[in-house]
Design an enzyme around this catalytic site. Structure first.
Site, short mmCIF file in Angstrom:
data_model
loop_
_atom_site.label_atom_id
_atom_site.label_comp_id
_atom_site.label_asym_id
_atom_site.label_seq_id
_atom_site.Cartn_x
_atom_site.Cartn_y
_atom_site.Cartn_z
N ASP A 95 74.69 -63.84 9.02
CA ASP A 95 73.33 -63.72 8.82
C ASP A 95 72.77 -62.85 9.68
O ASP A 95 71.47 -62.07 9.59
CB ASP A 95 72.58 -64.98 8.68
N GLY A 146 68.93 -74.31 8.23
CA GLY A 146 69.37 -73.48 7.31
C GLY A 146 68.31 -72.31 7.08
O GLY A 146 68.17 -71.52 6.07
N LYS A 195 64.86 -66.80 7.99
CA LYS A 195 64.80 -66.47 6.47
C LYS A 195 64.78 -67.55 5.75
O LYS A 195 65.37 -68.71 6.03
CB LYS A 195 66.16 -65.54 6.22
N GLY A 255 67.67 -69.38 12.31
CA GLY A 255 66.81 -68.95 13.75
C GLY A 255 68.00 -68.74 14.71
O GLY A 255 67.76 -67.55 15.55
N GLY A 256 69.25 -69.15 14.64
CA GLY A 256 70.13 -68.71 15.96
C GLY A 256 70.37 -67.27 15.46
O GLY A 256 70.57 -66.59 16.51
N SER A 257 70.75 -66.97 14.32
CA SER A 257 71.22 -65.60 13.75
C SER A 257 70.00 -64.50 14.21
O SER A 257 70.27 -63.34 14.76
CB SER A 257 71.55 -65.57 12.45
O1 C5P Z 1 78.96 -66.93 10.00
P1 C5P Z 1 78.17 -68.09 10.43
O2 C5P Z 1 78.84 -68.33 12.01
O3 C5P Z 1 76.75 -68.19 10.09
O4 C5P Z 1 78.94 -69.26 9.53
C1 C5P Z 1 78.99 -70.60 10.15
C2 C5P Z 1 80.13 -71.19 9.23
O5 C5P Z 1 79.70 -71.43 8.09
C3 C5P Z 1 81.28 -70.42 9.12
O6 C5P Z 1 82.05 -70.91 10.36
C4 C5P Z 1 82.07 -71.16 7.89
O7 C5P Z 1 82.39 -72.25 8.12
C5 C5P Z 1 80.89 -71.05 6.99
N1 C5P Z 1 80.60 -69.80 6.06
C6 C5P Z 1 81.51 -69.68 5.14
N2 C5P Z 1 81.31 -68.45 4.42
C7 C5P Z 1 80.44 -67.63 4.79
C8 C5P Z 1 79.41 -67.78 5.66
C9 C5P Z 1 79.58 -69.15 6.47
O8 C5P Z 1 82.41 -70.34 4.78
N3 C5P Z 1 80.34 -66.59 3.88
#
Ligand code: C5P
Length: 313
Positions: free
Chosen positions: A141, A103, A11, A106-108
């Protein structure tokens, strides 16, 4: 069936606005997310044991329990212990095409593909909504990656409203192979620099209501590509660009070429430019190669996509 192959698309963010802090430690966001054709291929096979094995053709991708594909199986085995006992664990192979630490989710998207694959292997018959609720436990994501297309995302990024599909736009992606940005670092740094101006919880809702009338929403509704290009926005550029001059250089180089629009995706370091046609996108890629003849720079041409995880076999 004892095995499935799935496409797990990447994405980009057409819009990313940070509203403030949430009680769960995440940030409250407003995003417009867009799937693109660039995708990993995930093969998932029942292995008849109670184990989970992940393999990947990319050396930087962890194959242990930190991989979201692995975590997706673990999550499903907790929620559906009877099916796990009956159908057993899985072997997963990830053919990695999406840049890593880029960014681009990919992992998600890999985690999302495994949720869809397990649903099929274990004959669970879950709906998109149910898969998305499970996916939110893996990462912000993941819910978007399941259904894909074009969506407005709020909350942590897990609350989704689908938007009119934009299938006529091409994308040039640029990323330095050796450069990656930590998403937690980007959000933490943003909080340190801009935390004073964060909105309160009551103001979140007001802003979320306003966004439906925002120019970007109108541009998407009218499929107005030049306007979409002009209205691209990402708050995280404010912290990533000053820290990573190479990312800024990519953005400025795209900008000078007069593309439809250019922006960093998510927490970076991938920068994308939009184009009206495949020929225009290819011409932008060539100009970029000439402008920055650095062998570490990787470029892709891809296209907006209307859907998320797709079963191919
Ligand atoms: O949810 P995800 O594991 O992709 O998020 C990675 C990091 O990005 C989280 O640990 C957090 O530090 C930050 N994040 C955030 N607010 C969000 C999404 C991600 O602070 N809405």
């Amino acid at each position: 069936m004892r095995s499935y192959s799935l496409l797990a698309p990447a994405k980009i963010n057409l819009y990313l606005e940070i509203l403030g802090d949430r009680p769960d430690g995440f940030h409250e966001l407003i995003m417009v997310l867009q799937s693109v054709d660039l995708a990993d291929r995930i093969d998932i096979r029942a292995n008849g044991s109670q184990t989970i094995h992940v393999r990947c053709n990319h050396p930087q991708v962890p194959i242990d329990s930190s991989n979201l594909a692995y975590q997706a199986v673990a999550l499903m085995s907790q929620h559906f212990p009877e099916q796990f006992a009956r159908f057993g664990g899985v072997d997963i192979y990830i053919d990695k095409q999406i840049p890593v630490g880029a960014g681009m989710a990919g992992g998600s998207s890999n985690g999302a593909a495994v949720l869809v694959g397990i649903d099929l292997l274990w004959k669970l018959g879950l709906t998109h909504d149910e898969l998305q609720t499970l996916g939110a436990q893996l990462g912000s994501d993941v819910p978007f990656c399941i259904a894909g297309g074009t969506a407005l995302a709020t909350g942590r990024g897990e609350k989704l409203d689908s938007l009119p599909g934009l299938d006529n736009l091409y994308v040039v992606l640029a990323k330095y192979r050796s450069l990656s940005v930590s998403t937690p670092w980007a959000y933490k740094t943003y909080r340190q620099r801009f935390g004073d101006s964060y909105l309160s919880k009551s103001a979140f809702e007001e802003r979320q209501k306003q966004i439906h009338a925002a120019p970007m929403m109108a541009a998407i509704a009218h499929r107005d590509s030049p306007q979409i290009g002009k209205l691209l926005y990402n708050d995280l550029e404010k912290v990533v660009l000053p820290e990573y001059p190479q990312v800024l250089e990519l953005r400025e180089t795209f900008e000078k070429m007069g593309t439809l629009g250019t922006m960093m995706s998510g927490s970076g370091p991938t920068v994308f430019a939009l184009a009206e046609s495949l020929a225009e996108a290819r011409a932008i890629r060539e100009k970029m190669q000439t402008a920055i003849p650095n062998p570490d720079l990787e470029l892709w041409v891809t296209k907006f996509r209307q859907s998320g995880i797709q079963v191919v076999d």
